[in-house]
Enzyme design. Structure first.
Site, PDB file in Angstrom:
ATOM      1  N   GLU A  30       1.879  -7.207   6.953  1.00 30.11           N
ATOM      2  CA  GLU A  30       1.970  -8.625   7.579  1.00 30.11           C
ATOM      3  C   GLU A  30       1.938  -9.696   6.537  1.00 30.11           C
ATOM      4  O   GLU A  30       1.182  -9.999   5.708  1.00 30.11           O
ATOM      5  CB  GLU A  30       0.843  -8.711   8.682  1.00 30.11           C
ATOM      6  N   ARG A 256      -8.499   3.930   3.478  1.00 31.70           N
ATOM      7  CA  ARG A 256      -8.250   2.675   2.760  1.00 31.70           C
ATOM      8  C   ARG A 256      -8.830   2.504   1.417  1.00 31.70           C
ATOM      9  O   ARG A 256     -10.027   3.423   1.320  1.00 31.70           O
ATOM     10  CB  ARG A 256      -8.577   1.479   3.728  1.00 31.70           C
ATOM     11  N   LYS A 266      -7.429  -9.692   3.622  1.00 32.99           N
ATOM     12  CA  LYS A 266      -6.828 -11.020   3.149  1.00 32.99           C
ATOM     13  C   LYS A 266      -7.349 -12.034   3.882  1.00 32.99           C
ATOM     14  O   LYS A 266      -7.215 -13.099   3.360  1.00 32.99           O
ATOM     15  CB  LYS A 266      -5.281 -10.616   4.087  1.00 32.99           C
TER      16      LYS A 266
HETATM   17  P1  ATP Z   1      -6.185  -6.966   5.357  1.00 32.44           P
HETATM   18  O1  ATP Z   1      -7.191  -6.111   5.929  1.00 32.44           O
HETATM   19  O2  ATP Z   1      -6.503  -6.939   3.974  1.00 32.44           O
HETATM   20  O3  ATP Z   1      -6.000  -8.044   6.199  1.00 32.44           O
HETATM   21  P2  ATP Z   1      -4.073  -5.330   6.565  1.00 32.44           P
HETATM   22  O4  ATP Z   1      -4.256  -4.061   6.690  1.00 32.44           O
HETATM   23  O5  ATP Z   1      -4.132  -6.343   7.737  1.00 32.44           O
HETATM   24  O6  ATP Z   1      -5.112  -5.911   5.287  1.00 32.44           O
HETATM   25  P3  ATP Z   1      -1.472  -5.426   6.280  1.00 32.44           P
HETATM   26  O7  ATP Z   1      -0.356  -6.219   5.628  1.00 32.44           O
HETATM   27  O8  ATP Z   1      -1.249  -5.187   7.712  1.00 32.44           O
HETATM   28  O9  ATP Z   1      -2.817  -5.708   5.935  1.00 32.44           O
HETATM   29  O10 ATP Z   1      -1.325  -3.902   5.616  1.00 32.44           O
HETATM   30  C1  ATP Z   1       0.063  -3.485   5.095  1.00 32.44           C
HETATM   31  C2  ATP Z   1      -0.395  -1.977   4.750  1.00 32.44           C
HETATM   32  O11 ATP Z   1      -1.092  -1.897   3.718  1.00 32.44           O
HETATM   33  C3  ATP Z   1      -0.848  -1.217   5.782  1.00 32.44           C
HETATM   34  O12 ATP Z   1      -0.193  -0.118   6.071  1.00 32.44           O
HETATM   35  C4  ATP Z   1      -2.276  -1.003   5.655  1.00 32.44           C
HETATM   36  O13 ATP Z   1      -2.742   0.171   6.235  1.00 32.44           O
HETATM   37  C5  ATP Z   1      -2.252  -0.899   4.006  1.00 32.44           C
HETATM   38  N1  ATP Z   1      -3.542  -1.298   3.533  1.00 32.44           N
HETATM   39  C6  ATP Z   1      -3.959  -2.463   3.712  1.00 32.44           C
HETATM   40  N2  ATP Z   1      -5.399  -2.580   3.238  1.00 32.44           N
HETATM   41  C7  ATP Z   1      -5.602  -1.469   2.565  1.00 32.44           C
HETATM   42  C8  ATP Z   1      -6.674  -0.661   1.585  1.00 32.44           C
HETATM   43  N3  ATP Z   1      -7.576  -1.545   1.476  1.00 32.44           N
HETATM   44  N4  ATP Z   1      -6.303   0.363   1.174  1.00 32.44           N
HETATM   45  C9  ATP Z   1      -5.129   0.961   1.359  1.00 32.44           C
HETATM   46  N5  ATP Z   1      -4.065   0.509   2.332  1.00 32.44           N
HETATM   47  C10 ATP Z   1      -4.312  -0.678   2.699  1.00 32.44           C
HETATM   48 MG    MG Z   2      -2.806  -5.399   9.619  1.00 31.31          MG
END
Ligand code: ATP
Ligand code: MG
Length: 559
Positions: A30, A256, A266
């Site tokens: 995102e 994760r 984020k």
């Molecule tokens: P955050 O919690 O940091 O905002 P998010 O999951 O909302 O992260 P996205 O932009 O939706 O952020 O993530 C894109 C991809 O990266 C998704 O498929 C998510 O599962 C993966 N991802 C995000 N954080 C991690 C992590 N800590 N370890 C592994 N994969 C991750």
């Molecule tokens: Mg997300």
């Protein structure tokens, strides 16, 4: 990639010719912030799997929330994925490209009697939803006719209804043990913020659980890999695609990345940036890809780290020392060695001629003979590290002290004859030494061996530089762990950055460019800063120390 439960699933799918033998993954960020090291794990996994099986991996911006998303983030994410060494070629997609299609899918669900417009407000919706132990209650709007639902959804789309006044919900099961299945919201009205790509065209936006599975389906993804938090959303992923009778990718969840001494969210990283607690998303202390890059961490080391930690189905916390070690291991093989004195102490070699300069041959990398040697100038006035001298040496201190002989790397043995102090403060400001001309290159013919070898820089030839020493951003392994009820920001390490202005570097450093990396002998790995460096005012960031000094300090504190 090391075998893991995902490669096992894919291996079986290939055997049974599921998906006609295709492997197609996607990385769906995102664009509401910069990518962090956790995302690197997801990127390495998705692109890595595609590469391993001769498949494809899409980069898809999951841009369904105009209030948080920005073009800046899109550009940054693309740069980060490229820098990590992965390529999406022409497979760059945006969920916003599917807004029309997603809208049509919602209309189709309404027509099939599987979605309805609901007028409950936020509080009522929460109240009706029930709890884990109490089943939910059906919305009074659940039994609306298809016609009425179509009409209301059309009016939502046309901007005729107020934000928050209505939502579109999937009609599933208010008594489901899985809260996600209790008539989840699939569309909401958002009119006040223009979307960064579609502007004011849309007044309704799809929710993640609705748009994600359909986007995967449109792109013919075979394996939709996401993090464990989405395990309970999988039934909904499956429900939507089944309700529409669409092509159905398989959602697979993995753990994760969590890492100690940092935060990987984020939202929290954005808070650090917005509150000015760091200098920006690319602050070298940040766990963002941009921060790691600016600090000097090589992308190969990030990939090696991802490979090393592997992929599992249970959550754990990875020690940041594993990342630091991956960086060290990689740089040890490739980084040229240089001598740099961070906190200079002047040494005058009294028996060395004043106008003489000698070129001392120094090895560029003892790990790689092909990197050759260089000449480092030696002269009468030198700098050594302040820490390498003690007037009253403690028991295990073998470096320079009055009357003692040490080796200067690649040069001569020197002996400290006299200590000059500032008259007022008593601070040691200069050492008077003598050298033994018979020890050129660092060996004595009589076989005597000093107990210490010091790095040094010729004063006349030295290049001055600013050096930034970074430490962990948080003092606690788990920054969320607070004593006084404060949040993670209370655990920020006040000593995470130390700037040293007048460091002395050997002159061969001239001509290094931003992002060039080297090992300052005995000190650590350093990288030329991308933003603040210039050739008249060089700036270096410390990437990592040579050993894990933090662990040592901590051990010492704990006793
Ligand atoms: P955050 O919690 O940091 O905002 P998010 O999951 O909302 O992260 P996205 O932009 O939706 O952020 O993530 C894109 C991809 O990266 C998704 O498929 C998510 O599962 C993966 N991802 C995000 N954080 C991690 C992590 N800590 N370890 C592994 N994969 C991750
Ligand atoms: Mg997300």
């Amino acid at each position: 990639m090391k075998p893991n439960f995902i490669t096992e699933i894919i291996g079986k799918d290939l055997e049974t010719k599921k998906n006609e033998g295709r492997v197609h993954t996607r990385f769906p960020p995102e664009p509401n912030g910069y990518l962090h090291i956790g995302h690197a794990k997801a990127i390495a996994l998705n692109f890595g799997i595609a590469a391993q099986y001769g498949g494809l991996c899409n980069l898809r911006f999951d841009d369904t929330n105009p209030t948080k998303e920005e073009q800046e983030y899109i550009e940054a994410i693309k740069e980060d994925v490229r820098w990590l060494g992965f390529s999406w070629d022409d497979r760059l997609y945006y969920t916003s490209d599917y807004f029309q299609k997603l809208y049509e899918c919602a209309v189709e669900l309404i027509k099939r009697g599987k979605a309805y417009a609901c007028d409950l407000n936020i509080d009522q919706t929460r109240e009706y939803r029930g709890t884990l132990t109490r089943p939910g209650k059906e919305s009074p709007y659940r039994t609306r006719s298809v016609e009425e639902n179509l009409d209301l959804f059309e009016r939502m789309k046309n901007g005729e209804l107020d934000e928050g006044s209505r939502v579109l919900r999937a009609k599933i099961d208010m008594a489901s043990g899985n809260m996600n299945m209790r008539d989840p919201i699939i569309y909401r009205i958002l009119k006040s913020t223009p979307h960064h790509r579609t502007g004011n065209k849309w007044c309704i936006y799809p929710m993640y659980d609705f748009s994600h599975c359909i986007s995967d389906s449109i792109e013919r993804i075979t394996h939709s890999i996401c993090t464990l938090e989405f395990e309970n959303n999988r039934p909904l992923y499956d429900w939507v695609l089944n309700a529409l009778g669409s092509y159905h990718p398989q959602q697979i969840e993995f753990a994760r990345l969590n890492m100690n001494y940092t935060v990987l969210s984020k939202r929290k990283l954005l808070e650090l940036v917005e509150k000015g607690l760091v200098t920006g998303w690319d602050d070298p202390r940040m766990p963002t890809i941009a921060g790691l890059r600016r600090r000097g961490c090589p992308s190969e080391a990030v990939r090696n780290f991802c490979e090393e930690i592997g992929v599992a189905k249970f959550n754990s916390v990875i020690d940041v020392a594993i990342l630091e070690n991956a960086i060290r291991t990689y740089l040890n093989k490739v980084a040229p060695r240089v001598m740099a004195v961070l906190r200079p102490l002047k040494v005058i070699i009294e028996n060395y001629p004043e106008d003489k300069t000698e070129d001392m041959e120094a090895i560029n990398n003892p790990e790689d003979a092909a990197m050759g040697t260089r000449n480092v100038p030696f002269s009468r006035e030198l700098y050594i590290e302040r820490d390498d001298f003690r007037e009253d040496p403690p028991k295990k201190f073998f470096r320079l002290s009055p009357g003692r002989e040490v080796r200067l790397r690649y040069a001569y043995f020197i002996k400290c004859e006299k200590v000059i102090k500032d008259e007022r403060t008593g601070e040691v400001i200069e050492l008077r030494c003598t050298y033994d001309p018979a020890t050129r290159g660092g060996d004595a013919s009589d076989g005597r061996k000093p107990k210490a070898t010091l790095h040094w820089v010729s004063a006349r030839h030295a290049v001055e530089a600013e050096i930034r020493l970074y430490d962990r951003l948080f003092t606690k392994p788990n920054p969320e762990d607070s004593d006084g009820g404060e949040d993670f920001k209370a655990n920020i390490n006040p000593h995470s950055l130390e700037v040293i202005k007048s460091c002395k570097l050997e002159p061969t450093i001239k001509g290094t460019k931003p992002q060039d990396r080297c090992q300052f002998e005995r000190l650590g790995y350093f990288c030329v800063d991308t933003k603040d460096h210039s050739s008249d005012k060089p700036v270096f960031n410390r990437i990592v120390t040579l050993r894990d000094t933090w662990a040592k300090i901590e051990k010492a504190i704990k006793g």
